[in-house]
Scaffold this active site. Sequence first.
Site, PDB file in Angstrom:
ATOM      1  N   HIS A  40       0.828  -1.212   0.000  1.00  0.00           N
ATOM      2  CA  HIS A  40       0.000   0.000   0.000  1.00  0.00           C
ATOM      3  C   HIS A  40       0.863   1.263   0.000  1.00  0.00           C
ATOM      4  O   HIS A  40       0.631   2.182  -0.780  1.00  0.00           O
ATOM      5  CB  HIS A  40      -0.942  -0.018   1.210  1.00  0.00           C
ATOM      6  CG  HIS A  40      -1.526   1.317   1.544  1.00  0.00           C
ATOM      7  ND1 HIS A  40      -2.436   1.949   0.720  1.00  0.00           N
ATOM      8  CD2 HIS A  40      -1.311   2.154   2.600  1.00  0.00           C
ATOM      9  CE1 HIS A  40      -2.766   3.114   1.265  1.00  0.00           C
ATOM     10  NE2 HIS A  40      -2.098   3.269   2.398  1.00  0.00           N
ATOM     11  N   HIS A  64       4.185   7.249   4.969  1.00  0.00           N
ATOM     12  CA  HIS A  64       2.984   7.934   5.447  1.00  0.00           C
ATOM     13  C   HIS A  64       2.228   7.191   6.542  1.00  0.00           C
ATOM     14  O   HIS A  64       1.496   7.804   7.311  1.00  0.00           O
ATOM     15  CB  HIS A  64       2.063   8.335   4.281  1.00  0.00           C
ATOM     16  CG  HIS A  64       1.170   7.245   3.781  1.00  0.00           C
ATOM     17  ND1 HIS A  64       1.526   6.400   2.771  1.00  0.00           N
ATOM     18  CD2 HIS A  64      -0.071   6.854   4.172  1.00  0.00           C
ATOM     19  CE1 HIS A  64       0.540   5.537   2.561  1.00  0.00           C
ATOM     20  NE2 HIS A  64      -0.447   5.790   3.399  1.00  0.00           N
ATOM     21  N   GLU A  68       2.031   6.162  12.378  1.00  0.00           N
ATOM     22  CA  GLU A  68       0.710   5.738  12.829  1.00  0.00           C
ATOM     23  C   GLU A  68       0.661   4.240  13.141  1.00  0.00           C
ATOM     24  O   GLU A  68       0.105   3.833  14.157  1.00  0.00           O
ATOM     25  CB  GLU A  68      -0.283   6.061  11.697  1.00  0.00           C
ATOM     26  CG  GLU A  68      -1.730   5.893  12.058  1.00  0.00           C
ATOM     27  CD  GLU A  68      -2.318   7.120  12.709  1.00  0.00           C
ATOM     28  OE1 GLU A  68      -1.557   8.019  13.089  1.00  0.00           O
ATOM     29  OE2 GLU A  68      -3.553   7.163  12.826  1.00  0.00           O
ATOM     30  N   ASP A  69       1.261   3.436  12.298  1.00  0.00           N
ATOM     31  CA  ASP A  69       1.025   1.986  12.367  1.00  0.00           C
ATOM     32  C   ASP A  69       2.208   1.145  12.815  1.00  0.00           C
ATOM     33  O   ASP A  69       2.094  -0.071  12.920  1.00  0.00           O
ATOM     34  CB  ASP A  69       0.590   1.459  10.979  1.00  0.00           C
ATOM     35  CG  ASP A  69      -0.735   2.033  10.533  1.00  0.00           C
ATOM     36  OD1 ASP A  69      -1.436   2.610  11.377  1.00  0.00           O
ATOM     37  OD2 ASP A  69      -1.067   1.914   9.337  1.00  0.00           O
ATOM     38  N   ASP A 130      -2.617   8.312  -1.229  1.00  0.00           N
ATOM     39  CA  ASP A 130      -2.978   7.303  -0.235  1.00  0.00           C
ATOM     40  C   ASP A 130      -4.443   6.888  -0.437  1.00  0.00           C
ATOM     41  O   ASP A 130      -4.778   5.702  -0.519  1.00  0.00           O
ATOM     42  CB  ASP A 130      -2.758   7.927   1.154  1.00  0.00           C
ATOM     43  CG  ASP A 130      -3.331   7.104   2.288  1.00  0.00           C
ATOM     44  OD1 ASP A 130      -3.175   5.869   2.264  1.00  0.00           O
ATOM     45  OD2 ASP A 130      -3.910   7.714   3.219  1.00  0.00           O
ATOM     46  N   ASP A 251     -18.822  10.684 -27.265  1.00  0.00           N
ATOM     47  CA  ASP A 251     -17.459  10.572 -26.731  1.00  0.00           C
ATOM     48  C   ASP A 251     -17.342   9.474 -25.676  1.00  0.00           C
ATOM     49  O   ASP A 251     -16.550   9.565 -24.764  1.00  0.00           O
ATOM     50  CB  ASP A 251     -16.987  11.917 -26.169  1.00  0.00           C
ATOM     51  CG  ASP A 251     -17.831  12.387 -25.003  1.00  0.00           C
ATOM     52  OD1 ASP A 251     -18.944  11.839 -24.820  1.00  0.00           O
ATOM     53  OD2 ASP A 251     -17.393  13.294 -24.274  1.00  0.00           O
TER      54      ASP A 251
HETATM   55 MN    MN Z   1      -2.315   4.793   4.039  1.00  0.00          MN
END
Ligand code: MN
Length: 570
Positions: A40, A64, A68-69, A130, A251
């Site tokens: 990811h 990123h 946090e993780d 993200d 189109d």
């Molecule tokens: Mn993320």
Amino acid sequence: MTVEETAKKNPNSLIGRAYHFAENAHRGQKRKNGEPHFNHVLATAETLQQWHMDEATIAAGLFHDVVEDTSVTEKELKEKFGDEIAFLVDGVTKLSKIKYRGAEAKAENLRKMIMAISEDLRVVFIKLADRLHNMKTLYALPLAKQKRIALETSEIYAAVAYRLGMWELSGELQDLAFPYLEPEKHKWLKDQVEEEYDARRKYLETIKPLIEDALKRAGIKPLSSDFRAKRYYSLYQKLLRYDMDVKRIYDLVALRFIFKTVPECYAALGAINNLWPPLPGRIKDYIAMPKPNNYRSLHTTVIGPDGKYVEIQLRTKEMHDENEFGIAAHWFYKKSLLGDLFRKKAPLGEKLAAGLTWLRQLREWQEKRTEEGMGSEEFVESMKADFFRDRIFAITPKGEVIDLPAGATPVDFAYHIHTDVGDGAIGSKINGKIMPLDTALKSGDMVEILTQKSKKPSEDWLKFVRTSMAKDHIKAALREKKKTLLQKRPASKIEIHLTFQNRLGLTKDISDIIARSHIHIRSMNLSGQSGSKFSSCRIGCETTDKSKIEKVILKLKKLKEIKEVGYKLV
Ligand code: MN
């Protein structure tokens, strides 16, 4: 080269080190769809690379989710990769903490976005990249979460991307959210157009070589070409305007050619329209006259072999990138100039002007710069003065962004929402605090207007409002107010008495004269003496404006049958 290739090839480069650091930090973590979490963050970084972002932004894309993780701290990131990258990661972490739950959260979310944009636009690019990948893997999440995230994507992220001129991304995000938000409509559309898409694409594949031959004969070589299938979401919006008739959408799939220069685009247009006749009125020159959203391209719809309609789009690489990436494209083309500008911390949430105004003005400035041979430093200075000049962005409690001139007040804001809100304003809350109506708003302020029904604007407001819209509405409301006041003056009762020689229709003439002066007739008593050739009449009237009576009496005197006329107040 992709981020992964760069990392493998140069493990000691910034990208290489960031890649391995992120891979280690996320080791063992799996996402809901069973894939390693690292996939990811890598996908996020690859997207940023495709948007031509700088290395710091790509590295921050890899990091990123790290703070946090994982067990990695911001401090550690700062020590290993420096302040700039740690700052970007911190910005993304802060943005991620807000979750979208209904209208209020939407406003809060947008407010944070605007703040992030004014601090460093790159934070928002990372967040968008993200979100793009999260939307692509949304199927793995529980249903309730899918809905919430899809709604947030459609209402916040797609909207922000649009404001930044990133139409392609905005469209893609809307398209990814569509099946989760409107599963039935999406299915209906898919059933309708899937075959049609395929058929049209196959047809385009057969005619593409014919066009390439024609271009070759004209001595023009396109840099590249591709098929652009209209997105489901935007197709659905268009179908709503075309009686849901897919056959009328020319189109659905377009053929697109990219050229090096603008003259080549026009030459190609000539060559193609030489090959097949254009459909009248369907040659669109969005180069000479860009769309309001700043889209630039040449379009022509031709009647190809077998009488089928084909839309062909011609544009330069720079136009293409700008249409696709919006402001991100400028980041790339004018990196040295704009990069510096955006990296500067400025209280001006102005940088959101990044949106349309921004791109338009930038183009004007670029042209001016070329004409006047301006140096780059001078260019940046004049640009700053000009665009950051005078716009601010305030937000409604429902999350709507209101674009106002600098110095605008809650009253200006109120009139931009609705005339009734402006007229009825009695107070304002700015970021939750009660503030006077003449407070100068700042970008990112969330403004709530307190109103009272039947309240009228105050004349004092004219002293501080900044928008002509507010001024006009206030003046109109004040005029209305004066009128009502006049009407509310107590009415005077009057009795007009007349003596006249009667004739057919005379009483009607008399009552018409009175009524035309806006004097209200309440009663009319006619008394004729038999044997006399004169009649007399008493008319009971009411008026708020006594000055009108004298005029009416004069008019009545002009009627030749009238012998005597007078009035008294009763
Ligand atoms: Mn993320």
